[in-house]
Scaffold this motif. Structure first.
Motif, PDB file in Angstrom:
ATOM      1  N   ARG A 622       0.845  -1.190   0.000  1.00 30.86           N
ATOM      2  CA  ARG A 622       0.000   0.000   0.000  1.00 30.86           C
ATOM      3  C   ARG A 622       0.885   1.247   0.000  1.00 30.86           C
ATOM      4  NH1 ARG A 622      -3.627   1.119   5.184  1.00 30.86           N
ATOM      5  NH2 ARG A 622      -1.602   1.786   5.999  1.00 30.86           N
ATOM      6  N   ASP A 625      -0.109   6.116   3.384  1.00 27.54           N
ATOM      7  CA  ASP A 625      -1.517   6.403   3.653  1.00 27.54           C
ATOM      8  C   ASP A 625      -1.788   7.403   4.768  1.00 27.54           C
ATOM      9  OD1 ASP A 625      -4.364   5.986   3.371  1.00 27.54           O
ATOM     10  OD2 ASP A 625      -4.253   4.784   5.185  1.00 27.54           O
ATOM     11  N   CYS A 674      -4.243   8.570  -1.487  1.00 28.53           N
ATOM     12  CA  CYS A 674      -4.072   8.945  -2.883  1.00 28.53           C
ATOM     13  C   CYS A 674      -4.002  10.459  -3.053  1.00 28.53           C
ATOM     14  CB  CYS A 674      -5.196   8.366  -3.737  1.00 28.53           C
ATOM     15  SG  CYS A 674      -6.819   9.094  -3.396  1.00 28.53           S
ATOM     16  N   ARG A 675      -4.602  11.196  -2.104  1.00 32.46           N
ATOM     17  CA  ARG A 675      -4.587  12.659  -2.203  1.00 32.46           C
ATOM     18  C   ARG A 675      -3.155  13.178  -2.125  1.00 32.46           C
ATOM     19  NH1 ARG A 675      -9.213  12.503   2.450  1.00 32.46           N
ATOM     20  NH2 ARG A 675     -10.726  11.335   1.197  1.00 32.46           N
ATOM     21  N   GLY A 677      -0.517  11.491  -3.076  1.00 31.46           N
ATOM     22  CA  GLY A 677       0.130  11.141  -4.337  1.00 31.46           C
ATOM     23  C   GLY A 677      -0.273  12.052  -5.473  1.00 31.46           C
ATOM     24  N   THR A 684       4.670   9.352  -5.279  1.00 35.19           N
ATOM     25  CA  THR A 684       4.141   8.107  -5.842  1.00 35.19           C
ATOM     26  C   THR A 684       5.176   7.456  -6.755  1.00 35.19           C
ATOM     27  OG1 THR A 684       1.852   8.897  -5.743  1.00 35.19           O
ATOM     28  CG2 THR A 684       2.326   7.117  -7.290  1.00 35.19           C
ATOM     29  N   ILE A 714      -3.411   1.356  -4.212  1.00 26.45           N
ATOM     30  CA  ILE A 714      -3.673   2.794  -4.065  1.00 26.45           C
ATOM     31  C   ILE A 714      -4.679   2.991  -2.933  1.00 26.45           C
ATOM     32  CG2 ILE A 714      -4.488   4.876  -5.233  1.00 26.45           C
ATOM     33  CD1 ILE A 714      -3.875   3.379  -7.904  1.00 26.45           C
ATOM     34  N   ILE A 717      -9.058   5.983  -2.171  1.00 26.94           N
ATOM     35  CA  ILE A 717      -9.726   6.596  -3.313  1.00 26.94           C
ATOM     36  C   ILE A 717     -11.225   6.715  -3.034  1.00 26.94           C
ATOM     37  CG2 ILE A 717      -8.045   5.658  -4.938  1.00 26.94           C
ATOM     38  CD1 ILE A 717     -10.497   3.807  -5.817  1.00 26.94           C
ATOM     39  N   GLU A 722      -9.578   9.826  -9.212  1.00 25.73           N
ATOM     40  CA  GLU A 722      -8.469   9.686  -8.265  1.00 25.73           C
ATOM     41  C   GLU A 722      -7.702   8.400  -8.557  1.00 25.73           C
ATOM     42  OE1 GLU A 722      -9.595  11.772  -4.020  1.00 25.73           O
ATOM     43  OE2 GLU A 722     -10.706   9.952  -4.572  1.00 25.73           O
ATOM     44  N   TYR A 723      -8.453   7.323  -8.736  1.00 26.57           N
ATOM     45  CA  TYR A 723      -7.788   6.051  -9.014  1.00 26.57           C
ATOM     46  C   TYR A 723      -7.024   6.120 -10.332  1.00 26.57           C
ATOM     47  CZ  TYR A 723      -6.794   1.196  -9.889  1.00 26.57           C
ATOM     48  OH  TYR A 723      -6.119   0.025 -10.146  1.00 26.57           O
ATOM     49  N   GLN A 726      -3.611   8.015 -10.229  1.00 26.51           N
ATOM     50  CA  GLN A 726      -2.513   7.288  -9.587  1.00 26.51           C
ATOM     51  C   GLN A 726      -2.145   6.016 -10.352  1.00 26.51           C
ATOM     52  OE1 GLN A 726      -0.833   8.334  -6.205  1.00 26.51           O
ATOM     53  NE2 GLN A 726      -1.371   9.888  -7.704  1.00 26.51           N
ATOM     54  N   THR A 751      -6.633  -1.358  -5.645  1.00 35.35           N
ATOM     55  CA  THR A 751      -6.945  -0.306  -4.682  1.00 35.35           C
ATOM     56  C   THR A 751      -7.514  -0.873  -3.401  1.00 35.35           C
ATOM     57  OG1 THR A 751      -8.073   1.815  -4.388  1.00 35.35           O
ATOM     58  CG2 THR A 751      -9.308   0.073  -5.503  1.00 35.35           C
TER      59      THR A 751
END
Length: 936
Positions: A622, A625, A674-675, A677, A684, A714, A717, A722-723, A726, A751
């Motif tokens: 992962r 995070d 993810c935000r 990244g 990332t 990821i 998300i 968003e997904y 990344q 994810t």
């Protein structure tokens, strides 16, 4: 067969036999014994739904009391005796018996039907006056205590006085006149307490039935059910049974025994008996019982019949039996049988040996071991003897949440630095904190155990401790921790513990003990390996992977049977003292590429260790995070030296201003996952490069054997874009490394589904394709049930301990949703997401990597969702393997049962309903009062 609950109440737990739910374990055992030719005293059962009626109305319906009289009349006819007769009277016992065993928690009354007249008739009919008056004084004692609530000490004091006057050491030394005098003394207790002993036998019987039903809600029974998480039972049944007497002389007796040793599992009879005694004498400690094997010398015929009965019962139930018996004038009667309680060591040995002996199959054996049995073998624990000692029971000073199982003993310390210092000096320590943070990990690693005043079952302390296999008691609101004064104060007693004081903690129960308790480490090999191998072989079983963040973690996981890594939390790689400053500098000065290279370097090394440990098995990583501020020093820790180390010169104020500017009001919903990244794409890219380079390094070092299988996950998300943002970065970076290094590294992108919105748009995420080559961008979902629960239910997992215990007490929640998945809410989202995802991509891999992945009850639910695997901490892997195998066995059994019912319906076959009495005569007759019939 479908059961109807005419008197209200919820349906039985899935693991409780429906027949047992209605007549209780004792009632069902008596039914079975009568059917297979084991002699039991005749009787009948008032069912568990009647317990609910009694709780509501404080009485039973008139038709029930009529049924009681009808059944008494039936037994009178069979036995040739009359209840309440002055000539050889029929007597009864009245015993409780719920669907799940609760030893000693509910009530029993013996010798019902005796009074000043019937006692003379019993004496005359048996020619044993002493026996009759001994039975009478027992009824006066038990009825007074159980039915009327007279303190037992009142009777005990009178007994001691009579024994003293008679010069008797034990009650068996009392003669007939002594016992008559004792009955008079007991009646005086009633007068002193202003209570009335009913002389009418039916009044006695009705009062005892009510008392037994009422004992279901006594504080001790309620507390027992809370401790053992026993829920959704209808109540206790009440068994009214003809009395047989073990106190009729030297050719009579009573005893309790197990068909195998419940502590070790050894296949030898284990129990005790007393000559010339009634059942309560064995367990009450009034006299010292003898080992069951000695019964062979004094009552050889009864002993041989007893061994035959026990063997017959063990083969019928296919499990170790706990039995009670009485011998009356050389005749053996069996009073009770049930599957015996046992230790973890014994449970596993018994299960494997039952298979070797051909008594049960491997699948059946799996269901005889509880997950807690396996847990006992995975962590250092306090021995059963230690747990029962006064030193332990009287030493418990506080209780919190059982954050991570196991036992630990050590000196109290309040800072991570002190923990590391004392560990270096060879001392065992318990790290005590208000709550822990990532910065504490050095001290947490050094400590033998962890105790926190705040935080729930998925708090930082609990999650890290479980991952490391360290005992942890968290959310202990009974204590006040003062790290500045270096003291722990117990709220209720004001007892104060200082740094250096020795305590013990029990991570399985949440108890804190004020002294050192001996710790024992069981073996993990042998029978346990065999048992878990059976679980792994079950067809279609979910695989079990591990949450691991380092090479040693991965090796531990592999040793416990993990089939790969389902979650590597990359942030855990940043906590080492030599690494944390580098990460902090990059957070403060993201333009500093040197620090980013340093981070990539140590991540590359760590990822390679994971690939080596799990060679050929998947490693799911992962991306970073948690909120970035979790890595930052607290303001009170900022000094010139720290500011200089982190790139602020000696400007402490500027560093504090920078920390303040990064503050978030709700960091769990802020800049993380993810935000981060998306805002900082270089981060990332760096992580992906470290992953792929580590795989390439491994393949080049061992070209013929290396098989790394990276899966890049990821986090957090909530939207398709968003997904996609990344995933494209990951794919481009991964392909660049593959091309540059010239190695074909298989990798996957997926994810973590932990935001409810992501669950709702799962089909769109699963259907995403790369615009350049048209290939799918998502190959797996892993449900992060910790955050999914938090966001779905709107409950902070770190602050939930303030109200969830009360919710559980009030029945608002059946389970803590952070320990056992909320099936109706979170579980519904998972099922919906799984269905949507696979509708877009039938090959989509589905899994769970939250803490629920190690919870047996949750695992049973996940099996219904159709997950490919669950992932949990390395030390919970064996428990999860067992639970996954058990879920598959139960599912197959339910499918087979459903198929059999359908087959019978097709053939028009009638299902016979058994309503059999437990009685020694033939033919068997109806005896179930107040509920549905038993299934065939």
């Amino acid at each position: 067969m479908k059961f109807i609950y005419p008197f209200g109440g919820s349906a039985p737990k899935p693991d409780v036999d429906p027949d047992k739910q209605i007549v209780g374990g004792k009632g069902l055992g008596l039914q079975v014994m009568s059917k297979i030719g084991v002699d039991v005293p005749p009787g009948f059962t008032l069912t568990t739904p009647l317990c609910q009626i009694y709780a509501k109305d404080n009485d039973l319906p008139a038709d029930v009391w009529k049924s009681v009289r009808d059944n008494v009349a039936r037994i009178e006819k069979d036995m040739g005796k009359v209840f309440g007769s002055s000539n050889d009277p029929l007597l009864f016992s009245c015993r409780s018996g719920a669907a799940m065993s609760m030893p000693g928690m509910m009530d029993t009354v013996l010798n019902i039907g005796l009074n000043d007249t019937t006692v003379e008739g019993l004496a005359s009919a048996t020619g044993n006056e002493r026996f009759a008056w001994d039975s009478y004084r027992r009824l006066l004692d038990m009825f007074g205590e159980v039915v009327l609530g007279i303190p037992h000490e009142e009777f005990e004091q009178r007994l001691d006085k009579v024994k003293e006057d008679a010069g008797a050491t034990n009650d068996v030394d009392l003669n007939t006149n002594d016992l008559k005098n004792l009955c008079r003394e007991y009646k005086a207790v009633y007068e002193h307490q202003k209570k009335q002993f009913p002389t009418d036998p039916y009044d006695q019987l009705y009062a005892c039935v009510k008392a037994v039903f009422g004992s279901w809600m006594t504080p001790r029974a309620v507390k027992y059910r809370e401790i053992h998480n026993i829920k959704n039972l209808l109540g206790t049944a009440t068994n009214i049974q003809t009395m047989v007497f073990g106190n009729m002389g030297d050719d009579s007796g009573t005893g309790v025994a197990f068909s195998r040793n419940p502590s070790t599992g050894e296949n030898v009879l284990y129990g005790e008996y007393l000559i010339n005694a009634q059942g309560e004498d064995v367990v009450a400690g009034i006299r010292t019982p003898q080992p069951i094997q000695q019964m062979k010398e004094v009552l050889p015929d009864c002993y041989a019949k007893f061994v035959e009965n026990v063997d017959k019962l063990e083969h019928y139930f296919k499990d170790m039996q706990d039995v009670e018996f009485t011998v009356e004038k050389g005749k053996l009667w069996m009073l009770q049988c049930r599957n015996g309680k046992r230790t973890g060591v014994a449970a596993i040995r018994i299960a494997t040996e039952l298979v070797k002996e051909g008594i049960c199959t491997e699948s059946e054996a799996l269901l005889k071991v509880e997950p807690r049995h396996v847990e006992q073998l995975l962590h250092p624990t306090f021995s059963p003897e230690a747990l029962e000692s006064n030193e332990y029971t009287k030493g418990v000073v506080a209780k919190g949440l059982p954050g991570s199982p196991g036992a630990a003993v050590g000196k109290i310390v309040f800072t991570p630095a002190r923990a590391e210092e004392m560990k270096a000096n060879g001392e065992s320590v318990i790290l005590v904190r208000e709550t822990t943070s990532p910065e504490d990990v050095g001290g947490m690693w050094a400590a033998s155990g962890i105790l926190t005043a705040r935080g729930g079952m998925t708090s930082h302390a609990a999650v890290v401790a479980r991952g490391w296999g360290k005992p942890c008691v968290c959310g202990c609101s009974d204590i006040i921790v003062s790290e500045s004064n270096k003291t722990v104060t117990v709220k209720d007693t004001n007892v104060v513990f200082k740094e250096g004081d020795v305590v013990s903690i029990n991570g399985a129960t949440g108890e804190v003990i004020n002294t050192a308790i001996e710790v024992k480490t069981p073996s993990l090999k042998g029978d346990l390996e065999v048992l878990l191998g059976w679980a792994d072989k079950e067809q279609g079983v979910m695989k079990v992977l591990a949450n691991a963040d380092s090479g040693p973690d991965a090796l531990q996981a592999a040793g416990n049977g993990a089939m790969g890594i389902g979650l590597c939390r990359t942030e855990h790689m940043f906590f080492c003292p030599e690494r944390l400053p580098i990460v902090r500098r990059w957070i403060f000065h993201t333009e500093c590429l040197d620090d980013l290279d340093h981070i990539k370097h140590f991540q590359r090394s760590d990822f390679k260790d994971l690939f080596v440990a799990m060679n050929g098995m998947p490693v799911t990583i992962r991306l970073l995070d948690p909120p970035l501020h979790e890595f930052l020093p607290r303001p009170e820790q900022v000094q010139e030296k720290v500011a200089e180390e982190l790139g602020f010169g000696k400007d402490v104020k500027r560093m504090l201003d920078r920390i303040e500017s990064m503050h978030e009001e709700n960091p769990m919903l802020g800049l993380r996952g993810c935000r981060l990244g998306i805002i900082k794409p270089d981060f990332t890219k760096m992580q992906v490069e470290a992953i792929m380079l580590a795989a390439a390094d491994f393949m080049e070092e061992s070209p013929s054997t290396a098989k790394p299988r990276p899966r890049i996950m990821i986090p957090l998300i909530g939207s398709i874009n968003e997904y996609k943002d990344q995933a494209i970065i990951i794919k481009r970076e991964a392909e660049r490394i593959r091309n540059e290094r010239g190695v074909d590294i298989p990798y996957e992108i997926g994810t973590m589904i932990e935001v409810p919105r992501a669950a709702l748009v799962s089909n769109k995420i699963a259907a995403l394709k790369d615009d350049e080559d048209g290939k799918p961008l998502c190959s797996f979902f892993s449900y992060g049930t910790n955050d999914l629960t938090q966001m779905t239910m709107g409950i902070s997992r770190d602050d939930s301990n303030g109200f969830i215990p009360k919710y559980l007490e009030l029945g608002i929640f059946d389970d803590d949703p952070f320990q056992t998945v909320d099936e109706e809410g979170v579980g519904y989202l998972m099922k919906l997401s799984a269905t949507l995802g696979r509708s877009a991509n039938p090959h989509l891999s589905l899994s769970v990597c939250g803490e629920h992945g190690g919870d047996p009850k949750s695992i049973a639910f996940f099996d219904t969702v159709g997950l490919n695997y669950v992932s949990c901490s390395p030390y919970r892997v064996p428990v999860a393997r067992l639970a996954a195998g058990q879920a598959r066995v139960k599912k197959r059994m339910e499918e087979a049962k459903g198929a059999a019912v359908k087959d019978m319906d097709k053939k028009g076959a009638a299902v016979a309903l058994g309503r059999d009495a437990f009685r020694c005569q033939e033919p068997l007759a109806a005896n179930i009062v107040g509920g549905p019939a038993l299934s065939a």
